[in-house]
Enzyme design. Structure first.
Site, short mmCIF file in Angstrom:
data_model
loop_
_atom_site.label_atom_id
_atom_site.label_comp_id
_atom_site.label_asym_id
_atom_site.label_seq_id
_atom_site.Cartn_x
_atom_site.Cartn_y
_atom_site.Cartn_z
N THR A 185 -4.55 12.47 9.65
CA THR A 185 -3.44 13.10 8.94
C THR A 185 -3.42 14.59 9.24
O THR A 185 -4.46 15.24 9.29
CB THR A 185 -3.67 12.90 7.42
N ARG A 213 1.51 0.42 0.21
CA ARG A 213 0.37 1.31 -0.11
C ARG A 213 0.74 2.77 0.17
O ARG A 213 1.28 3.11 1.20
CB ARG A 213 -0.84 0.91 0.75
N VAL A 214 0.42 3.62 -0.80
CA VAL A 214 0.59 5.07 -0.63
C VAL A 214 -0.77 5.71 -0.91
O VAL A 214 -1.44 5.36 -1.89
CB VAL A 214 1.65 5.62 -1.62
N GLY A 215 -1.17 6.62 -0.06
CA GLY A 215 -2.46 7.30 -0.24
C GLY A 215 -2.31 8.63 -0.95
O GLY A 215 -1.36 8.87 -1.71
N ASP A 216 -3.23 9.52 -0.66
CA ASP A 216 -3.25 10.83 -1.33
C ASP A 216 -2.22 11.81 -0.78
O ASP A 216 -1.78 12.72 -1.49
CB ASP A 216 -4.63 11.47 -1.14
N THR A 236 -7.82 15.22 3.96
CA THR A 236 -7.62 14.09 4.87
C THR A 236 -8.79 13.13 4.65
O THR A 236 -9.82 13.51 4.10
CB THR A 236 -7.52 14.55 6.34
N GLY A 237 -8.60 11.89 5.07
CA GLY A 237 -9.65 10.90 4.83
C GLY A 237 -9.12 9.77 3.97
O GLY A 237 -7.90 9.60 3.84
N GLY A 239 -7.61 8.04 1.34
CA GLY A 239 -6.77 8.53 0.26
C GLY A 239 -7.18 8.05 -1.12
O GLY A 239 -7.05 8.78 -2.11
N1 ASP Z 1 -5.39 10.51 3.64
C1 ASP Z 1 -4.57 9.60 4.40
C2 ASP Z 1 -4.27 8.40 3.55
O1 ASP Z 1 -5.15 7.92 2.86
C3 ASP Z 1 -5.19 9.13 5.65
C4 ASP Z 1 -5.71 10.19 6.55
O2 ASP Z 1 -6.06 11.27 6.16
O3 ASP Z 1 -5.75 9.91 7.76
O4 ASP Z 1 -3.18 7.89 3.62
#
Ligand code: ASP
Length: 326
Positions: A185, A213-216, A236-237, A239
């Protein structure tokens, strides 16, 4: 009395003041109270081109808000990047769904989630912020709003991403590899020459996620938070872990209470790792910038890096990590 002395003296006397915040440096040579900052742009991972674009715009005096939008758009259009925008990995049903957020120095933000067929979700997010009374639009509503604002619909699933998805469907043994495949991200923070901070974060989220699905990334205080009195943070990471801890809001609040960006990022990672989770399975990384242009970053697994553009110079910086230090 020279202005420099005048300001110092009223600071000591402490009365009748325009108070000068501790975290701003001022040009005391002239007549105006203009904060002096070298513009700074920082970006998650090695997105040098995006970061350079933003950094160069800042050098020309462009606002932090415009710089973050223009910067992250580079990766939204990069079809070689399989975690952002066009060319992003689809969900498990083969659909590319995008999440993005942008936050302005005035404290307002716009975001979109579960948006399909639009190449630049960050710009739709900015329109949500500027053209609607709302902050967040999702799915079909976000898509219809984008069309109403003149965005062109487009198939975002590239041949390469489709091929990889089809392989995944066959193998079903696919396991995310930390730092390499699934966590790229783009999150960006910019400090402009007026001393204002803005940020943006945009992603296609986890590859082969469940539909919906929705992340952070598009969630305020999780993927991104800015407070123009203090600084900003991006994440990032995985979520789900960032959402549970509202991590970027935490980082900004820690900086407000006097922590450096580095200390704040470390505390936010420690907050996650002290919970009973299996750390070998996921990565989380944070990046923070304060009003003085100081930068911090921290992650769980070694391997996270970020791009830094400051005073016209650029570099790639390796982040410290929790597991390398323990
Ligand atoms: N944080 C993002 C998510 O969980 C993924 C990412 O950082 O690559 O959607």
């Amino acid at each position: 009395m020279k202005r420099r002395n005048f300001i110092r003296n009223i600071g000591i006397a402490g009365v009748g003041l325009p108070l000068i915040p501790n975290n701003l440096s001022f040009d005391l040579s002239g007549n105006k109270n203009i904060p002096v900052h070298s513009p700074v742009s920082i970006t998650t991972w090695n997105f040098q081109e995006a970061n350079r674009t933003a950094g160069e715009l800042l050098q020309k005096g462009i606002s932090a808000l415009d710089a973050v939008e223009q910067g992250v758009r580079i990766e939204e259009s990069n079809i070689k990047n399989h975690t952002v925008g066009k060319g992003g990995a689809p969900d498990r049903d083969g659909k590319v769904t995008l999440d993005a957020i942008i936050m302005a120095p005035n404290g307002n933000f716009g975001s979109v989630a579960f948006l399909e067929n639009i190449e630049h979700p960050v710009s739709v997010a900015r329109k949500v912020m500027e053209e609607t009374p709302h902050n967040m639009l999702v799915g079909e509503g976000a898509y219809q709003f984008a069309l109403s604002q003149g965005f062109e619909p487009e198939n975002l699933l590239t041949e390469e991403s489709e091929k990889q998805w089809k392989n995944w469907l066959v193998e079903k043994e696919y396991k995310p590899i930390i730092n390499i495949e699934n966590h790229d991200t783009i999150g960006m923070l910019c400090l402009d020459s007026k001393g204002d901070i803005a940020g943006a974060c945009t992603t296609s989220g986890l590859a082969y996620k469940m539909r919906g699905r929705v992340g952070d990334s598009p969630i305020i205080g999780s993927g991104l938070f800015i407070d123009n009195e203090v600084g900003g943070a991006v994440a990032t990471g995985l979520g789900e872990e960032i959402l549970k801890n509202v991590s970027t809001f935490l980082i900004v609040e820690l900086m407000r209470s006097g922590k450096s960006p580095q200390e704040a990022c470390e505390i936010a990672v420690e907050r996650i790792v002290k919970k009973p989770t299996d750390l070998k399975d996921f990565q989380v990384a944070f990046l923070a910038l304060n009003k003085n242009g100081e930068v911090g970053s921290y992650c769980i697994h070694p391997g996270f890096s970020y791009a830094l553009h400051s005073k016209g110079d650029e570099e790639a910086v390796q982040s410290k990590s929790y597991l390398a230090e323990k």
